[in-house]
Write a protein that holds these residues in place. Structure first.
Motif, PDB file in Angstrom:
ATOM      1  N   SER A  37       0.830  -1.189   0.000  1.00 47.24           N
ATOM      2  CA  SER A  37       0.000   0.000   0.000  1.00 47.24           C
ATOM      3  C   SER A  37       0.877   1.256   0.000  1.00 47.24           C
ATOM      4  O   SER A  37       1.680   1.465   0.905  1.00 47.24           O
ATOM      5  CB  SER A  37      -0.915   0.008   1.230  1.00 47.24           C
ATOM      6  OG  SER A  37      -1.684   1.181   1.281  1.00 47.24           O
ATOM      7  N   GLY A  38       0.724   2.078  -1.026  1.00 46.96           N
ATOM      8  CA  GLY A  38       1.483   3.315  -1.096  1.00 46.96           C
ATOM      9  C   GLY A  38       2.922   3.164  -1.554  1.00 46.96           C
ATOM     10  O   GLY A  38       3.679   4.133  -1.519  1.00 46.96           O
ATOM     11  N   VAL A  39       3.324   1.973  -1.987  1.00 42.94           N
ATOM     12  CA  VAL A  39       4.690   1.777  -2.482  1.00 42.94           C
ATOM     13  C   VAL A  39       4.771   2.269  -3.928  1.00 42.94           C
ATOM     14  O   VAL A  39       3.881   2.003  -4.738  1.00 42.94           O
ATOM     15  CB  VAL A  39       5.104   0.295  -2.393  1.00 42.94           C
ATOM     16  CG1 VAL A  39       6.483   0.079  -3.024  1.00 42.94           C
ATOM     17  CG2 VAL A  39       5.109  -0.163  -0.936  1.00 42.94           C
TER      18      VAL A  39
ATOM     19  N   THR B  71       5.519   3.622 -10.859  1.00 39.71           N
ATOM     20  CA  THR B  71       4.622   2.468 -10.878  1.00 39.71           C
ATOM     21  C   THR B  71       4.189   2.187  -9.447  1.00 39.71           C
ATOM     22  O   THR B  71       5.015   2.155  -8.531  1.00 39.71           O
ATOM     23  CB  THR B  71       5.329   1.228 -11.457  1.00 39.71           C
ATOM     24  OG1 THR B  71       5.764   1.534 -12.794  1.00 39.71           O
ATOM     25  CG2 THR B  71       4.399   0.037 -11.487  1.00 39.71           C
ATOM     26  N   SER B  72       2.876   1.982  -9.253  1.00 40.47           N
ATOM     27  CA  SER B  72       2.368   1.847  -7.886  1.00 40.47           C
ATOM     28  C   SER B  72       1.041   1.109  -7.891  1.00 40.47           C
ATOM     29  O   SER B  72       0.332   1.060  -8.910  1.00 40.47           O
ATOM     30  CB  SER B  72       2.189   3.239  -7.262  1.00 40.47           C
ATOM     31  OG  SER B  72       1.660   3.152  -5.961  1.00 40.47           O
ATOM     32  N   SER B  73       0.688   0.557  -6.739  1.00 42.78           N
ATOM     33  CA  SER B  73      -0.652   0.005  -6.550  1.00 42.78           C
ATOM     34  C   SER B  73      -1.616   1.095  -6.103  1.00 42.78           C
ATOM     35  O   SER B  73      -2.782   0.822  -5.805  1.00 42.78           O
ATOM     36  CB  SER B  73      -0.626  -1.116  -5.507  1.00 42.78           C
ATOM     37  OG  SER B  73      -0.161  -0.624  -4.264  1.00 42.78           O
ATOM     38  N   ALA B  74      -1.131   2.332  -6.047  1.00 42.64           N
ATOM     39  CA  ALA B  74      -1.972   3.472  -5.680  1.00 42.64           C
ATOM     40  C   ALA B  74      -2.623   4.061  -6.927  1.00 42.64           C
ATOM     41  O   ALA B  74      -1.936   4.442  -7.871  1.00 42.64           O
ATOM     42  CB  ALA B  74      -1.144   4.537  -4.969  1.00 42.64           C
ATOM     43  N   ASP B  75      -3.934   4.115  -6.918  1.00 40.01           N
ATOM     44  CA  ASP B  75      -4.690   4.699  -8.020  1.00 40.01           C
ATOM     45  C   ASP B  75      -5.037   6.147  -7.659  1.00 40.01           C
ATOM     46  O   ASP B  75      -5.674   6.408  -6.631  1.00 40.01           O
ATOM     47  CB  ASP B  75      -5.967   3.893  -8.248  1.00 40.01           C
ATOM     48  CG  ASP B  75      -6.731   4.343  -9.477  1.00 40.01           C
ATOM     49  OD1 ASP B  75      -6.104   4.931 -10.385  1.00 40.01           O
ATOM     50  OD2 ASP B  75      -7.952   4.101  -9.533  1.00 40.01           O
ATOM     51  N   LEU B  76      -4.588   7.082  -8.467  1.00 33.70           N
ATOM     52  CA  LEU B  76      -4.810   8.507  -8.248  1.00 33.70           C
ATOM     53  C   LEU B  76      -6.165   8.887  -8.830  1.00 33.70           C
ATOM     54  O   LEU B  76      -6.370   8.825 -10.040  1.00 33.70           O
ATOM     55  CB  LEU B  76      -3.683   9.308  -8.905  1.00 33.70           C
ATOM     56  CG  LEU B  76      -3.683  10.827  -8.759  1.00 33.70           C
ATOM     57  CD1 LEU B  76      -3.532  11.238  -7.291  1.00 33.70           C
ATOM     58  CD2 LEU B  76      -2.556  11.428  -9.598  1.00 33.70           C
ATOM     59  N   VAL B  77      -7.093   9.275  -7.953  1.00 40.32           N
ATOM     60  CA  VAL B  77      -8.462   9.581  -8.375  1.00 40.32           C
ATOM     61  C   VAL B  77      -8.767  11.040  -8.052  1.00 40.32           C
ATOM     62  O   VAL B  77      -8.622  11.478  -6.904  1.00 40.32           O
ATOM     63  CB  VAL B  77      -9.481   8.660  -7.656  1.00 40.32           C
ATOM     64  CG1 VAL B  77     -10.899   9.021  -8.055  1.00 40.32           C
ATOM     65  CG2 VAL B  77      -9.191   7.202  -7.981  1.00 40.32           C
ATOM     66  N   GLN B  78      -9.184  11.778  -9.068  1.00 43.75           N
ATOM     67  CA  GLN B  78      -9.540  13.177  -8.887  1.00 43.75           C
ATOM     68  C   GLN B  78     -11.015  13.281  -8.488  1.00 43.75           C
ATOM     69  O   GLN B  78     -11.875  12.603  -9.048  1.00 43.75           O
ATOM     70  CB  GLN B  78      -9.300  13.961 -10.183  1.00 43.75           C
ATOM     71  CG  GLN B  78      -7.897  13.841 -10.746  1.00 43.75           C
ATOM     72  CD  GLN B  78      -6.850  14.498  -9.861  1.00 43.75           C
ATOM     73  OE1 GLN B  78      -7.156  15.352  -9.033  1.00 43.75           O
ATOM     74  NE2 GLN B  78      -5.588  14.102 -10.048  1.00 43.75           N
ATOM     75  N   GLY B  79     -11.296  14.152  -7.525  1.00 40.88           N
ATOM     76  CA  GLY B  79     -12.672  14.345  -7.074  1.00 40.88           C
ATOM     77  C   GLY B  79     -12.916  15.788  -6.692  1.00 40.88           C
ATOM     78  O   GLY B  79     -12.008  16.624  -6.732  1.00 40.88           O
ATOM     79  N   GLN B  80     -14.151  16.084  -6.280  1.00 41.27           N
ATOM     80  CA  GLN B  80     -14.510  17.453  -5.918  1.00 41.27           C
ATOM     81  C   GLN B  80     -13.711  17.951  -4.716  1.00 41.27           C
ATOM     82  O   GLN B  80     -13.385  19.131  -4.623  1.00 41.27           O
ATOM     83  CB  GLN B  80     -16.010  17.537  -5.627  1.00 41.27           C
ATOM     84  CG  GLN B  80     -16.883  17.367  -6.868  1.00 41.27           C
ATOM     85  CD  GLN B  80     -18.349  17.558  -6.562  1.00 41.27           C
ATOM     86  OE1 GLN B  80     -18.759  17.538  -5.402  1.00 41.27           O
ATOM     87  NE2 GLN B  80     -19.155  17.738  -7.605  1.00 41.27           N
TER      88      GLN B  80
END
Length: 365
Positions: free
Chosen positions: A182-184, A198-207
């Protein structure tokens, strides 16, 4: 002797423990649920009132436990409680670790007054292994080979400055209190100005702004703006950097090794084979037999290094260690205080849960 487990009732770990005890002809463990104990601290002394074996298991991903530990930590640090993370969101912060520290110090205080309880894993060693940066520094100070530590990273700009200072083009970034990749982030760049994370972290944009979520399929980021935002967000959860150690090849991929030590001895071991930078098994990577991949010399180095690392935690009967072994040398990537969740992995006919129960009984005898 009764067996008491501080864990998550109904969770995978508790079920595997109970199955192992049944398979050995032992009575079920008495389970003290993390959340119930945090609500009613007197339950611990009541559970340990009689001579028993006591194991502290992971609080896991139970949202109730996470929330209570966050509140405890914020109270201890005099900070406002942040919003609770959404399902799958990466949010393991210093406040959470402060709450865990306070909780486990309470356990330690209780145990000091209960000498009849035989403890499988003492709280202070659990905490040290949970603080990944402190644990790697602990190993390095005792001569255990680890990847070169580059220290805490304050954000993307700071990371670039650290790489320039050390003349490096690639590093691994890890959240200080994270687990299971997580977070690597595996970060690399070249002299032409290209870079990749490269990461298992998915960058999601939101309000409310960008958030990070764990995903099973690794994400690759090539745009500088995305990479900068990813690293800046993770830096807020106390990220540190270490030098990138190449992993040995196998087929189209590469591998590292998880070793479970029991009573300081190397027991279960499995090669984790993947085609990407992270080889954690939950990321759809494959298991392989370690003995078929390593030479006799490297197998001996693996066992020696695992035992040496475990010896620095003498009061932890069960430890999961991740190692890279190549060209006659082993490096410890990290220690995992709760690294025994390896279903169906056998050592001398027993899975990790049955083996640790048997091993602890013989060790105490």
């Amino acid at each position: 002797m009764p067996f008491v487990l501080l864990g998550v009732r109904g969770g995978k770990r508790e079920k595997l423990t109970q199955a192992a005890r049944a398979g050995l002809g032992l009575p079920p463990a008495r389970v003290l649920d993390w959340c119930e104990w945090l609500q009613q601290p007197s339950l611990l002394a009541a559970s340990l009132a009689q001579p028993c074996v006591f194991k502290i298991d992971s609080p896991g991903d139970d949202a109730r436990v996470h929330a209570r530990l966050m509140r405890l930590g914020c109270e201890a640090l005099g900070r406002a409680v942040p919003r609770l993370p959404e399902m799958g969101e990466i949010a393991v912060s210093g406040e959470w670790f402060a709450g865990l520290s306070l909780a486990l110090r309470r356990v330690a205080a209780e145990l000091s007054a209960l000498p009849h309880a035989q403890v499988m894993n003492v709280p202070d060693e659990l905490l040290l292994m949970t603080d990944k940066l402190a644990c790697q520094r602990h190993f390095a100070a005792r001569g255990i080979p680890v990847p070169r530590l580059l220290g805490p990273i304050e954000g993307y700009a700071h990371l670039r400055a650290v790489l320039d200072e050390h003349d490096l083009q690639q590093v691994f970034l890890k959240t200080r209190y994270g687990s299971s990749a997580s977070g690597v982030v595996a970060y690399r760049r070249n002299g032409r100005g290209s870079e990749q994370a490269t990461s298992s972290a998915d960058l999601v944009q939101g309000q409310g702004g960008a958030r990070l979520y764990n995903v099973k399929r690794l994400r690759t980021y090539n745009a500088q703006a995305d990479i900068a935002q990813l690293i800046d967000l993770l830096a807020g959860q106390q990220t540190y950097a270490e030098a990138w150690i190449p992993k040995p090849r196998h087929g189209n991929g590469h591998f590292d090794v998880r070793v479970v030590t029991l009573g300081g001895q190397a027991a279960h071991r499995v090669a984790r084979v993947g085609t990407r930078m992270m080889t954690n098994l939950h990321l759809d990577n494959q298991r392989a037999d370690v003995a078929s991949l390593l030479s006799e010399k490297d197998l001996a180095v693996l066992e020696h290094t695992a035992c040496a690392a475990a010896a620095t935690f003498p009061q932890s009967h069960v430890i999961g260690l991740d190692l890279v072994v190549r060209k006659g040398r082993a490096h410890v990537l990290e220690a995992n205080a709760f690294g025994d969740l390896l279903p169906k992995l056998l050592w001398r006919g027993h899975d990790t849960y049955a083996a640790q129960l048997q091993g602890f009984a013989s060790h105490e005898a």
